[in-house]
Design a protein around this motif. Structure first.
Motif, PDB file in Angstrom:
ATOM      1  N   LEU A  28       0.826  -1.210   0.000  1.00  0.00           N
ATOM      2  CA  LEU A  28       0.000   0.000   0.000  1.00  0.00           C
ATOM      3  C   LEU A  28       0.860   1.260   0.000  1.00  0.00           C
ATOM      4  O   LEU A  28       0.575   2.212  -0.729  1.00  0.00           O
ATOM      5  CB  LEU A  28      -0.938   0.014   1.208  1.00  0.00           C
ATOM      6  CG  LEU A  28      -2.111  -0.956   1.162  1.00  0.00           C
ATOM      7  CD1 LEU A  28      -2.850  -0.971   2.493  1.00  0.00           C
ATOM      8  CD2 LEU A  28      -3.067  -0.597   0.033  1.00  0.00           C
ATOM      9  N   LEU A  29       1.894   1.269   0.805  1.00  0.00           N
ATOM     10  CA  LEU A  29       2.763   2.449   0.865  1.00  0.00           C
ATOM     11  C   LEU A  29       3.515   2.649  -0.447  1.00  0.00           C
ATOM     12  O   LEU A  29       3.792   3.786  -0.839  1.00  0.00           O
ATOM     13  CB  LEU A  29       3.740   2.339   2.038  1.00  0.00           C
ATOM     14  CG  LEU A  29       3.092   2.435   3.423  1.00  0.00           C
ATOM     15  CD1 LEU A  29       4.129   2.139   4.507  1.00  0.00           C
ATOM     16  CD2 LEU A  29       2.435   3.787   3.637  1.00  0.00           C
ATOM     17  N   ARG A  30       3.847   1.556  -1.133  1.00  0.00           N
ATOM     18  CA  ARG A  30       4.529   1.660  -2.437  1.00  0.00           C
ATOM     19  C   ARG A  30       3.645   2.318  -3.482  1.00  0.00           C
ATOM     20  O   ARG A  30       4.125   2.937  -4.415  1.00  0.00           O
ATOM     21  CB  ARG A  30       4.920   0.276  -2.940  1.00  0.00           C
ATOM     22  CG  ARG A  30       6.311  -0.114  -2.630  1.00  0.00           C
ATOM     23  CD  ARG A  30       6.830  -1.288  -3.447  1.00  0.00           C
ATOM     24  NE  ARG A  30       5.892  -2.046  -4.216  1.00  0.00           N
ATOM     25  CZ  ARG A  30       5.665  -3.336  -4.083  1.00  0.00           C
ATOM     26  NH1 ARG A  30       6.322  -4.019  -3.180  1.00  0.00           N
ATOM     27  NH2 ARG A  30       4.812  -3.965  -4.848  1.00  0.00           N
ATOM     28  N   THR A  31       2.333   2.157  -3.336  1.00  0.00           N
ATOM     29  CA  THR A  31       1.419   2.704  -4.340  1.00  0.00           C
ATOM     30  C   THR A  31       1.083   4.168  -4.088  1.00  0.00           C
ATOM     31  O   THR A  31       0.415   4.788  -4.913  1.00  0.00           O
ATOM     32  CB  THR A  31       0.102   1.896  -4.393  1.00  0.00           C
ATOM     33  OG1 THR A  31      -0.552   1.986  -3.135  1.00  0.00           O
ATOM     34  CG2 THR A  31       0.371   0.449  -4.765  1.00  0.00           C
ATOM     35  N   GLU A  32       1.530   4.708  -2.976  1.00  0.00           N
ATOM     36  CA  GLU A  32       1.245   6.107  -2.636  1.00  0.00           C
ATOM     37  C   GLU A  32       2.476   6.970  -2.867  1.00  0.00           C
ATOM     38  O   GLU A  32       3.601   6.538  -2.632  1.00  0.00           O
ATOM     39  CB  GLU A  32       0.816   6.229  -1.170  1.00  0.00           C
ATOM     40  CG  GLU A  32      -0.466   5.503  -0.844  1.00  0.00           C
ATOM     41  CD  GLU A  32      -1.675   6.083  -1.556  1.00  0.00           C
ATOM     42  OE1 GLU A  32      -1.725   7.304  -1.774  1.00  0.00           O
ATOM     43  OE2 GLU A  32      -2.578   5.299  -1.894  1.00  0.00           O
ATOM     44  N   ASP A  33       2.236   8.195  -3.306  1.00  0.00           N
ATOM     45  CA  ASP A  33       3.342   9.122  -3.536  1.00  0.00           C
ATOM     46  C   ASP A  33       3.615  10.005  -2.327  1.00  0.00           C
ATOM     47  O   ASP A  33       4.556  10.786  -2.330  1.00  0.00           O
ATOM     48  CB  ASP A  33       3.046  10.006  -4.758  1.00  0.00           C
ATOM     49  CG  ASP A  33       2.986   9.182  -6.034  1.00  0.00           C
ATOM     50  OD1 ASP A  33       3.710   8.174  -6.131  1.00  0.00           O
ATOM     51  OD2 ASP A  33       2.198   9.551  -6.923  1.00  0.00           O
ATOM     52  N   ALA A  34       2.766   9.907  -1.315  1.00  0.00           N
ATOM     53  CA  ALA A  34       2.906  10.749  -0.129  1.00  0.00           C
ATOM     54  C   ALA A  34       2.698   9.876   1.114  1.00  0.00           C
ATOM     55  O   ALA A  34       2.184   8.754   1.008  1.00  0.00           O
ATOM     56  CB  ALA A  34       1.873  11.872  -0.170  1.00  0.00           C
ATOM     57  N   PRO A  35       3.090  10.389   2.275  1.00  0.00           N
ATOM     58  CA  PRO A  35       2.834   9.634   3.510  1.00  0.00           C
ATOM     59  C   PRO A  35       1.336   9.359   3.682  1.00  0.00           C
ATOM     60  O   PRO A  35       0.492  10.128   3.218  1.00  0.00           O
ATOM     61  CB  PRO A  35       3.337  10.574   4.615  1.00  0.00           C
ATOM     62  CG  PRO A  35       4.325  11.459   3.940  1.00  0.00           C
ATOM     63  CD  PRO A  35       3.821  11.639   2.541  1.00  0.00           C
ATOM     64  N   THR A  89       1.915  13.440  13.496  1.00  0.00           N
ATOM     65  CA  THR A  89       0.927  13.538  12.421  1.00  0.00           C
ATOM     66  C   THR A  89       0.201  12.224  12.192  1.00  0.00           C
ATOM     67  O   THR A  89      -0.834  12.195  11.524  1.00  0.00           O
ATOM     68  CB  THR A  89       1.596  13.953  11.092  1.00  0.00           C
ATOM     69  OG1 THR A  89       2.527  12.938  10.692  1.00  0.00           O
ATOM     70  CG2 THR A  89       2.292  15.300  11.217  1.00  0.00           C
ATOM     71  N   GLY A  90       0.755  11.130  12.711  1.00  0.00           N
ATOM     72  CA  GLY A  90       0.158   9.819  12.503  1.00  0.00           C
ATOM     73  C   GLY A  90       0.379   9.287  11.097  1.00  0.00           C
ATOM     74  O   GLY A  90      -0.344   8.419  10.633  1.00  0.00           O
ATOM     75  N   GLU A  91       1.405   9.812  10.413  1.00  0.00           N
ATOM     76  CA  GLU A  91       1.656   9.422   9.029  1.00  0.00           C
ATOM     77  C   GLU A  91       2.795   8.410   8.930  1.00  0.00           C
ATOM     78  O   GLU A  91       3.785   8.494   9.646  1.00  0.00           O
ATOM     79  CB  GLU A  91       1.987  10.643   8.186  1.00  0.00           C
ATOM     80  CG  GLU A  91       0.813  11.590   8.024  1.00  0.00           C
ATOM     81  CD  GLU A  91       1.146  12.791   7.179  1.00  0.00           C
ATOM     82  OE1 GLU A  91       0.215  13.330   6.556  1.00  0.00           O
ATOM     83  OE2 GLU A  91       2.324  13.205   7.134  1.00  0.00           O
ATOM     84  N   VAL A  92       2.619   7.496   7.989  1.00  0.00           N
ATOM     85  CA  VAL A  92       3.607   6.454   7.726  1.00  0.00           C
ATOM     86  C   VAL A  92       4.062   6.613   6.284  1.00  0.00           C
ATOM     87  O   VAL A  92       3.250   6.858   5.399  1.00  0.00           O
ATOM     88  CB  VAL A  92       3.003   5.040   7.910  1.00  0.00           C
ATOM     89  CG1 VAL A  92       4.058   3.960   7.703  1.00  0.00           C
ATOM     90  CG2 VAL A  92       2.345   4.907   9.267  1.00  0.00           C
TER      91      VAL A  92
END
Length: 181
Positions: A28-35, A89-92
């Motif tokens: 999932l994180l690989r498919t996102e461009d932002a945290p 921020t709770g961001e990964v």
């Protein structure tokens, strides 16, 4: 505390990837461009695990996955240096070290044997230069600049295709994480 890239041994990678939940988080994180916010990540993972949509998740399903990610999986990924978690921020987000585990996520990944494209391209370049220097047929009239442009263009097109295919493969769901045929 995150470890150095040097300590990301094969054993550590296999331990990290032994959990389908962690593998899916990395996907999932690989498919996102932002945290991504941990709550959003937990909802996506819960929807995947329960084979449903985020909207149809129960409060209990969301909470169970959120707690597991917060207490176990994200810290383990962070300790391995694969993700960065900002508690404020709770961001990964993925770290550059996460690229090192891609080869383990889907080893049968629709891989193009690029070495079989680069080698003939290099040999073709050498043949063009040789034919030009030997004054053979139409190659005799080619300037060094023309030869350079032709050879460079061939490599540029091949490298561009390589990058596009690699990027597309990174965004595909690994085979073992697919829920639907």
């Amino acid at each position: 505390m995150s470890t150095d890239e040097e300590t990301l041994t094969q054993d550590v990678v296999f331990d990290i990837l032994s959990s389908a939940r962690r593998r899916y988080v990395l996907y999932l994180l690989r498919t996102e461009d932002a945290p991504v916010e941990l709550t959003e990540l937990a909802e996506d993972v819960a929807a995947w695990e329960n084979d449903t949509t985020v909207e149809e998740l129960t409060k209990q399903q969301r909470k169970r996955v959120y707690v597991s990610l917060y207490q176990t999986h994200v810290p383990k990924l962070e300790d391995a240096g694969l993700v960065r978690y900002d508690q404020d921020t709770g961001e990964v987000e993925l770290t550059p070290a996460a690229n090192d585990v891609d080869q383990y996520l889907n080893p049968g990944e629709r891989e193009v044997p690029w070495q079989y494209l680069y080698l003939p391209l290099a040999l073709l370049g050498i043949a063009l230069v040789a034919l030009s220097n030997l004054n053979v047929w139409i190659f005799a009239d080619m300037t060094e600049v023309t030869l350079g442009v032709i050879i460079f263009s061939g490599f540029l097109l091949t490298v561009s295709a390589h990058v596009v295919v690699w990027t597309m493969n990174r965004r595909q769901v690994p085979d073992d994480l697919r829920r639907h045929p």
